[in-house]
Design an enzyme around this catalytic site. Structure first.
Site, short mmCIF file in Angstrom:
data_model
loop_
_atom_site.label_atom_id
_atom_site.label_comp_id
_atom_site.label_asym_id
_atom_site.label_seq_id
_atom_site.Cartn_x
_atom_site.Cartn_y
_atom_site.Cartn_z
NE ARG A 134 1.75 -4.56 11.13
CZ ARG A 134 2.89 -4.48 10.42
NH1 ARG A 134 4.00 -5.03 10.89
NH2 ARG A 134 2.92 -3.88 9.27
CE LYS A 187 -1.94 -1.00 3.91
NZ LYS A 187 -1.30 -2.28 4.24
NE ARG A 244 6.21 -0.16 10.17
CZ ARG A 244 5.18 -0.08 9.35
NH1 ARG A 244 5.32 0.55 8.20
NH2 ARG A 244 4.02 -0.61 9.68
NE ARG A 292 7.76 -2.39 6.76
CZ ARG A 292 6.48 -2.08 6.64
NH1 ARG A 292 6.11 -1.26 5.67
NH2 ARG A 292 5.58 -2.58 7.44
NE ARG A 320 -4.75 -0.95 9.39
CZ ARG A 320 -3.70 -0.45 8.75
NH1 ARG A 320 -3.76 0.75 8.23
NH2 ARG A 320 -2.61 -1.16 8.62
P1 B4P Z 1 2.97 -1.95 2.72
O1 B4P Z 1 1.70 -2.69 2.51
O2 B4P Z 1 3.20 -0.73 1.90
O3 B4P Z 1 3.10 -1.66 4.22
P2 B4P Z 1 2.53 -0.43 5.00
O4 B4P Z 1 2.01 0.65 4.12
O5 B4P Z 1 3.60 -0.04 5.97
O6 B4P Z 1 1.24 -1.03 5.67
P3 B4P Z 1 1.05 -1.64 7.07
O7 B4P Z 1 -0.34 -2.19 7.09
O8 B4P Z 1 2.16 -2.55 7.40
O9 B4P Z 1 1.21 -0.40 8.06
P4 B4P Z 1 0.42 0.95 8.24
O10 B4P Z 1 1.42 2.03 8.22
O11 B4P Z 1 -0.74 1.10 7.32
O12 B4P Z 1 4.23 -2.92 2.52
C1 B4P Z 1 5.47 -2.36 2.40
C2 B4P Z 1 6.59 -3.40 2.35
O13 B4P Z 1 6.45 -4.33 1.29
C3 B4P Z 1 7.86 -2.64 2.10
O14 B4P Z 1 8.92 -3.22 2.79
C4 B4P Z 1 8.08 -2.76 0.59
O15 B4P Z 1 9.41 -2.64 0.21
C5 B4P Z 1 7.53 -4.16 0.32
N1 B4P Z 1 6.97 -4.25 -1.03
C6 B4P Z 1 5.93 -3.56 -1.51
N2 B4P Z 1 5.67 -3.90 -2.78
C7 B4P Z 1 6.57 -4.88 -3.11
C8 B4P Z 1 6.79 -5.66 -4.27
N3 B4P Z 1 6.04 -5.53 -5.39
N4 B4P Z 1 7.79 -6.57 -4.25
C9 B4P Z 1 8.56 -6.71 -3.13
N5 B4P Z 1 8.39 -6.00 -2.00
C10 B4P Z 1 7.40 -5.09 -1.98
O16 B4P Z 1 -0.18 0.80 9.71
C11 B4P Z 1 0.67 0.62 10.84
C12 B4P Z 1 -0.17 0.57 12.12
O17 B4P Z 1 -0.82 1.85 12.34
C13 B4P Z 1 -1.32 -0.45 12.14
O18 B4P Z 1 -0.88 -1.75 12.50
C14 B4P Z 1 -2.24 0.19 13.21
O19 B4P Z 1 -1.79 -0.07 14.50
C15 B4P Z 1 -2.10 1.69 12.94
N6 B4P Z 1 -3.13 2.19 12.01
C16 B4P Z 1 -2.90 2.67 10.75
N7 B4P Z 1 -4.07 3.03 10.17
C17 B4P Z 1 -5.06 2.75 11.06
C18 B4P Z 1 -6.47 2.85 11.03
N8 B4P Z 1 -7.13 3.31 9.94
N9 B4P Z 1 -7.19 2.47 12.12
C19 B4P Z 1 -6.56 2.01 13.21
N10 B4P Z 1 -5.22 1.86 13.31
C20 B4P Z 1 -4.47 2.22 12.24
#
Ligand code: B4P
Length: 201
Positions: free
Chosen positions: A153, A22, A142, A136, A97
């Site tokens: 998660r 994402k 992280r 990552r 979410r």
């Molecule tokens: P992503 O899926 O981009 O990870 P993210 O954005 O960090 O999402 P995540 O769900 O983990 O965390 P978020 O910040 O939303 O994946 C990235 C990884 O995959 C990278 O390492 C990248 O290099 C790799 N990658 C991507 N594409 C690739 C490809 N094609 N090939 C190889 N590798 C690839 O949320 C974090 C926390 O915040 C949540 O757990 C929660 O506690 C809180 N939170 C956030 N939003 C919330 C909400 N709406 N409600 C309640 N809590 C919330």
């Protein structure tokens, strides 16, 4: 692309399990559509880093891989999308979410006679996402990327977030995209899928 005007506003969501890509895809996609990418996860992490009151409130929750309470998250998003740069729309990454967050966002947008135009759903195999997040963890350190928290998660995603896809599917706005493969390949699939859905750049 330059910023969009209110007349041609586009409101997009990107959803998928942790590690689906994402955050990786959001920046390029937002740029292609001329709207800001807004990641609730990034906003929380930057508050934690800066030691703000919000950061102190959410740190333990995020470190455990649980969800921040809906009321707090809804309020945060409501004020962010009221900012001037969102007049032509936005791309929300990681929000909504929960079913409750969908209800809130839907009612909030309805107040201004607007709605979400499309929801990009990234589909990636569970073992692939676990492997990506392990990588990552090695690079970025992280605190929520430990094996145990990653599994939690993923479980939270399956229980709380997956059900929101059905709500948007009923509205006919979901664009399902295979999130495996190279980053640029996935990016192209997303743009093609949105074009097919009739979401104009
Ligand atoms: P992503 O899926 O981009 O990870 P993210 O954005 O960090 O999402 P995540 O769900 O983990 O965390 P978020 O910040 O939303 O994946 C990235 C990884 O995959 C990278 O390492 C990248 O290099 C790799 N990658 C991507 N594409 C690739 C490809 N094609 N090939 C190889 N590798 C690839 O949320 C974090 C926390 O915040 C949540 O757990 C929660 O506690 C809180 N939170 C956030 N939003 C919330 C909400 N709406 N409600 C309640 N809590 C919330």
């Amino acid at each position: 692309m330059t910023a969009r005007t209110a007349d041609h506003a586009v409101r997009l969501l990107i959803v998928g399990p942790p590690g689906a890509g994402k955050g990786t895809q959001a920046t390029g996609l937002a740029h292609a559509y001329g709207v800001p990418a807004i990641s609730t996860g990034d906003i929380f992490r930057s508050n934690i880093k800066n030691g703000t009151n919000l950061g102190l409130r959410v740190k333990a929750i995020i470190d455990a891989g649980e969800l921040v309470p809906d009321s707090l998250t809804n309020e945060l998003v409501q004020s962010r999308i009221a900012e001037a740069d969102c007049v032509g729309g936005f791309l929300l990454d990681g929000y909504p979410r929960t079913v409750e967050q969908v209800s809130f966002l839907t009612s909030h947008l309805a107040e201004s006679n607007t709605a979400i135009d499309a929801v990009v759903r990234l589909v990636v195999d569970t073992e692939v996402v676990v492997e990506r997040l392990r990588n990552r963890a090695l690079k970025e350190g992280r605190t929520d990327d430990t094996e145990e928290v990653i599994r939690n998660r993923l479980a939270v995603y399956a229980n709380e977030t997956e059900p929101i896809v059905a709500i948007y599917a009923e509205r006919g706005v979901v664009v399902e995209v295979d999130g495996e493969g190279r980053v640029d390949e996935v990016a192209k699939r997303i743009l093609d899928g949105l074009a097919e859905q009739g979401v104009r750049r």
